[in-house]
Design a protein around this motif. Sequence first.
Motif, short mmCIF file in Angstrom:
data_model
loop_
_atom_site.label_atom_id
_atom_site.label_comp_id
_atom_site.label_asym_id
_atom_site.label_seq_id
_atom_site.Cartn_x
_atom_site.Cartn_y
_atom_site.Cartn_z
N GLY A 29 0.82 -1.20 0.00
CA GLY A 29 0.00 0.00 0.00
C GLY A 29 0.86 1.25 0.00
O GLY A 29 0.55 2.22 -0.71
N GLN A 30 1.95 1.23 0.76
CA GLN A 30 2.86 2.37 0.79
C GLN A 30 3.53 2.55 -0.56
O GLN A 30 3.71 3.68 -1.03
CB GLN A 30 3.92 2.16 1.87
N ALA A 31 3.88 1.44 -1.22
CA ALA A 31 4.49 1.53 -2.55
C ALA A 31 3.53 2.16 -3.54
O ALA A 31 3.93 2.98 -4.38
CB ALA A 31 4.92 0.14 -3.02
N ALA A 32 2.25 1.78 -3.45
CA ALA A 32 1.24 2.38 -4.35
C ALA A 32 1.11 3.87 -4.09
O ALA A 32 0.99 4.67 -5.03
CB ALA A 32 -0.11 1.68 -4.15
N LEU A 33 1.15 4.26 -2.81
CA LEU A 33 1.05 5.68 -2.46
C LEU A 33 2.25 6.45 -3.01
O LEU A 33 2.10 7.56 -3.54
CB LEU A 33 0.96 5.83 -0.94
N GLU A 34 3.43 5.87 -2.89
CA GLU A 34 4.64 6.55 -3.35
C GLU A 34 4.72 6.63 -4.87
O GLU A 34 5.47 7.45 -5.41
CB GLU A 34 5.87 5.84 -2.78
N ASN A 35 3.94 5.81 -5.55
CA ASN A 35 3.86 5.90 -7.01
C ASN A 35 2.71 6.80 -7.47
O ASN A 35 2.53 7.00 -8.67
CB ASN A 35 3.68 4.50 -7.62
N GLY A 58 3.49 10.46 2.52
CA GLY A 58 4.49 10.14 1.52
C GLY A 58 4.00 9.83 0.12
O GLY A 58 4.51 8.92 -0.53
N VAL A 59 3.00 10.59 -0.38
CA VAL A 59 2.61 10.41 -1.77
C VAL A 59 3.80 10.75 -2.67
O VAL A 59 4.68 11.54 -2.29
CB VAL A 59 1.40 11.32 -2.10
N GLY A 60 3.86 10.15 -3.85
CA GLY A 60 5.02 10.35 -4.71
C GLY A 60 5.19 11.77 -5.21
O GLY A 60 6.24 12.39 -5.05
N SER A 61 4.13 12.32 -5.84
CA SER A 61 4.22 13.65 -6.45
C SER A 61 2.93 14.42 -6.25
O SER A 61 1.84 13.83 -6.17
CB SER A 61 4.51 13.54 -7.95
N ARG A 90 -0.41 31.84 -5.77
CA ARG A 90 -0.86 31.10 -4.59
C ARG A 90 -0.42 29.65 -4.62
O ARG A 90 -0.01 29.09 -3.59
CB ARG A 90 -2.39 31.19 -4.50
N GLY A 91 -0.48 29.02 -5.78
CA GLY A 91 -0.08 27.62 -5.87
C GLY A 91 1.39 27.41 -5.57
O GLY A 91 1.77 26.52 -4.81
N SER A 92 2.24 28.25 -6.14
CA SER A 92 3.68 28.11 -5.93
C SER A 92 4.06 28.36 -4.49
O SER A 92 4.89 27.65 -3.91
CB SER A 92 4.44 29.09 -6.84
N GLU A 93 3.45 29.39 -3.87
CA GLU A 93 3.76 29.71 -2.49
C GLU A 93 3.30 28.60 -1.54
O GLU A 93 4.04 28.20 -0.63
CB GLU A 93 3.10 31.03 -2.10
N ALA A 94 2.08 28.10 -1.74
CA ALA A 94 1.58 27.03 -0.88
C ALA A 94 2.42 25.76 -1.04
O ALA A 94 2.75 25.09 -0.06
CB ALA A 94 0.12 26.74 -1.20
N LEU A 95 2.79 25.46 -2.28
CA LEU A 95 3.58 24.26 -2.54
C LEU A 95 4.93 24.33 -1.83
O LEU A 95 5.42 23.32 -1.28
CB LEU A 95 3.78 24.10 -4.05
N LEU A 101 7.10 19.71 4.52
CA LEU A 101 6.60 18.70 5.46
C LEU A 101 7.22 17.33 5.20
O LEU A 101 7.34 16.52 6.12
CB LEU A 101 5.08 18.60 5.36
N ASN A 102 7.55 17.05 3.94
CA ASN A 102 8.12 15.75 3.59
C ASN A 102 9.01 15.91 2.36
O ASN A 102 8.50 15.93 1.23
CB ASN A 102 7.00 14.73 3.31
N PRO A 103 10.32 16.01 2.53
CA PRO A 103 11.22 16.24 1.40
C PRO A 103 11.21 15.12 0.36
O PRO A 103 11.67 15.33 -0.76
CB PRO A 103 12.60 16.33 2.08
N ALA A 104 10.66 13.95 0.72
CA ALA A 104 10.63 12.84 -0.24
C ALA A 104 9.58 13.05 -1.34
O ALA A 104 9.60 12.36 -2.37
CB ALA A 104 10.34 11.52 0.49
N VAL A 105 8.67 14.00 -1.14
CA VAL A 105 7.58 14.24 -2.10
C VAL A 105 8.03 15.25 -3.16
O VAL A 105 8.60 16.29 -2.84
CB VAL A 105 6.32 14.75 -1.37
N GLN A 106 7.75 14.95 -4.41
CA GLN A 106 8.05 15.85 -5.53
C GLN A 106 6.89 16.83 -5.69
O GLN A 106 5.73 16.45 -5.60
CB GLN A 106 8.23 15.06 -6.82
N GLY A 107 7.21 18.10 -5.94
CA GLY A 107 6.18 19.12 -6.10
C GLY A 107 6.32 19.92 -7.37
O GLY A 107 7.42 20.22 -7.80
N HIS A 108 5.17 20.24 -7.97
CA HIS A 108 5.15 21.02 -9.21
C HIS A 108 4.01 22.03 -9.12
O HIS A 108 2.96 21.74 -8.56
CB HIS A 108 4.94 20.13 -10.45
#
Length: 535
Positions: A29-35, A58-61, A90-95, A101-108
């Motif tokens: 389940g965690q692997a699915a979340l990270e993908n 820990g969602v992937g992106s 607003r989107g860039s600032e909030a992101l 909160l979790n450096p493992a997550v990719q953000g765009h």
Amino acid sequence: MASPSPKSPEQNEKTKQYDRQLRLWGDHGQAALENGHICLINATALGTEVIKSIVLPGVGSVTIVDDNTVSDEDIGSNFFLECSSKGLNRGSEALRFLIELNPAVQGHAVQEPPDQILQENPDFFKSFTVVIATALSEKTIQDLAQHLWDINVPFILCRSVGFLGSFRIQIKEHAVIETHPDNEQVDLRLDVPFQSLADYLNALDIEAVDLKDHGHIPWIVILYKAVQKWQVSNANSWPMSRKEKNEIKDLIQGFIRKDENGIPINEENFEEALRAVNTALVPTFLPVRIQELLYSSSATNLNKESSPFWIMCSALRGFVEAEGKGKLPVRGVLPDMTASTEHFIQLQNIYRSQAAMDAEIVYRKVQQIVAQLHCDSISEADVKLFCRHAHDLYLIKGSNIATEYQLGGSVASYIARYLEEPDVMMVHYILLRAAEMFRSEHCRAPGDWEPEGDISNLKTCVSKLLSDISCSPFPKDDHIHEMCRYGGAEIHSVSAFLGGCVAHEAIKIITKQYKPVNNMFIYDGSSTNTATFTF
């Protein structure tokens, strides 16, 4: 005694970080979340609260689509914006703050309006696991919902206005294998024991066991022996009624040994057998809802585009009709019990071996179907998981939000039926829809500028919606006055609660575990009442 505890593996930093959630949905389940890749449209207070609760596990992106600039109102209600953010996207600032909160997550961040993306680059949304949107216009909601329905991407539409909030899940078809029921029925097969189980049960003689071993006999054996003894005088039938099960309990009481003073010896395994009579003596059968799945058109008329779920359903049907003799594969899971280590491990291995044999048969059938259809292969691990949880499979077939917004016949009658009840939460659905209609017509929220003057205009919107579903106007205008008093403002506590709920549903969809809401959820923060509706 209980099953021996497995040796704990060495925990790495990631396992320590996600320890609690791994207990909920496991490594797979965690692997699915990270993908997973989540798209949020509009980083409002509600939107950022949703993403916060998805980033932390820990969602992937995460991709935030928002072309708005940060206003004073945003800073006042959104914990993921600060004063220096004013005037910026607003989107860039909030992101920027959410990803901390979790450096493992990719953000765009995408600084374009969603309706422009729909027109110029509709394929943009195909890459997402789930799309979540809030604060959209009526037209954009319908266009986006229809597009996501067509490309089969799950969509969650959220609203938060004052003390009211809601979310609506749109998903064409969602199959859940691991439903995690609160009260999972044990699968012991005592009424139809397979050969290795029958050999084990028949080889034990309770009355011949030494006194020192008497308290270590698994309660499954005790129950089976009591039923065997009962069947001698009951034409080999199976105890079903309360009277018959009480007779089984009396027989179990008779098995309990007494000391030299005639006082029954307190043995925990026999107490467990007495407690298990009502739950463990349920006959083995194919549940009706599972039978409906196995014989549905999606499982009987397979093609190359069929999902792995339906292919496994088809293979499972073949097993039930042939090797299973009308029964599902053995689950292979034993409940905890008082027993000697030797007895428990032996019994556990018997159930596990039979479950593995049954799953192997289903897997071979899956391979045959895959070869015939020339489609993607399905792993043996997936088939084993499917067989283990075959008793609790769950399928949701959702509906299109765009169709709901048209207030057609079935939707209109459904809403009208609920509005007949006093103080029903469906009233809040009408108000939230009316507020969207007001915003589309006036380009602002009701009560944003003139709370008193907007009451009549909002009442007109409410009346139009009620007219479309052939309902009489509300007897009182209290709810309309309250909506105008909100002025379209988001209350952070309401958004935080609702955001957590939406995040949970998104995680259920991504991991394909636990049953998601089907399909509308409404929250009234002033009374803390909630309700779900299925359009």
